[in-house]
Design an enzyme around this catalytic site. Structure first.
Site: not given
Ligand code: NAP
Length: 250
Positions: A163, A66-67, A159, A17, A93, A15
């Site tokens: 997690k 796709d993970v 979620y 991107s 991630n 993830g």
């Molecule tokens: P984000 O901006 O929505 O990015 C998610 C990334 O995961 C994208 O690159 C997406 O790529 C990829 N992804 C989703 N489904 C996938 C799949 N099946 N296979 C491969 N790639 C996949 O999210 P983020 O906020 O950066 O979150 C990253 C991580 O941190 C996640 O695990 C999230 O739960 C965790 N997190 C985030 C927050 C927050 O506040 N943002 C807080 C706690 C934890 P595609 O678009 O190509 O699918």
């Protein structure tokens, strides 16, 4: 950003991107690691991450996978080995949310979140583990969990379960792999400014802000700093959950 170096190492970031994964890929590449930039759908954004890495003279490769698909994860690991001959670091991630109160939660919303966040972590780790063990040179597995996995949150039972599962998986694997000098840790971010949180309604954001000691949301780079530390240093840290949450009360 820091003095940490990862020259000669290879990291897979799922993830990558956008958001936290993008920031992690950039930080690891700046430290000298060759980076596998994984994405599922967002090819254009992933290409931009690779272009940015190449602009500062770093090394990377794009891998669509796709993970949730174990075979695709195996292919991603093979691709990393074909390109860079070794794997040292895995950042699990990739993640999604499908928020809903339990009374309204569709089985599909439950399943998609478990499949991506928890089984995705298993799939990538399982695919990477044999080459990592075969290299006999240690390694780092860093799983991105969430404060929601530690404390729960209304509307996020799926979620929280995923997690929380990532945290339990991390602790179990740390015990299993310690003797091989492979550390396994989890990071529990609070509210980080990414596409995932941009969609939250303003009243929800304000309510969350009021519960954060530092009085602001975090930036992806602030999570990436901790990822880099665990990847390049942290030699005596394993089985831990490190909160990067600005002091949040859930
Ligand atoms: P984000 O901006 O929505 O990015 C998610 C990334 O995961 C994208 O690159 C997406 O790529 C990829 N992804 C989703 N489904 C996938 C799949 N099946 N296979 C491969 N790639 C996949 O999210 P983020 O906020 O950066 O979150 C990253 C991580 O941190 C996640 O695990 C999230 O739960 C965790 N997190 C985030 C927050 C927050 O506040 N943002 C807080 C706690 C934890 P595609 O678009 O190509 O699918």
């Amino acid at each position: 950003m820091t003095g940490y170096r990862l020259d000669g190492k290879t990291a897979i970031v799922t993830g990558a991107s956008r958001g936290i994964g993008r920031a992690a890929a950039l930080a690891l590449a700046r430290a000298g690691a060759a980076v596998v930039i994984n994405y599922a759908r967002s090819e254009e954004e992933a290409r931009e991450v690779l272009a940015e890495i190449e602009r500062f003279g770093g090394r990377g490769v794009l891998v669509q996978a796709d993970v949730t698909d174990y075979k695709a994860c195996e292919k991603m690991v093979q691709c990393a080995l074909d390109h860079f001959k070794r794997i040292d670091i895995l950042i699990n991630n990739a993640g999604i949310t499908r928020d809903n109160l339990l009374a309204r939660m569709k089985p599909q919303e439950w399943q998609e979140v478990l499949d991506t966040n928890l089984s995705g972590t298993f799939n990538c780790t399982r695919a990477v583990i044999k080459p990592l063990l075969k290299q006999k040179s240690g390694g780092r597995i860093i799983n991105i969990s969430s404060v929601v996995g530690l404390h729960g949150n209304s509307g996020q039972a799926n979620y929280a379960a995923a997690k929380g599962g990532v945290i339990a998986f991390t602790r179990a694997l740390a015990r299993e792999l310690g003797s091989r000098n492979i550390t396994v840790n989890a990071i529990a971010p609070g509210v980080i400014e990414t596409a995932m949180t941009a969609v939250l309604p303003q009243p929800v954001k304000e309510q969350m802000l009021s519960r954060i000691s530092l009085g602001r949301f975090g930036k992806p780079e602030e999570v990436a700093e901790v990822i880099l530390f665990l990847a390049a240093a942290g030699t005596y840290i394993t089985g831990q959950v490190i909160a990067v949450d600005g002091g949040i009360t859930m």
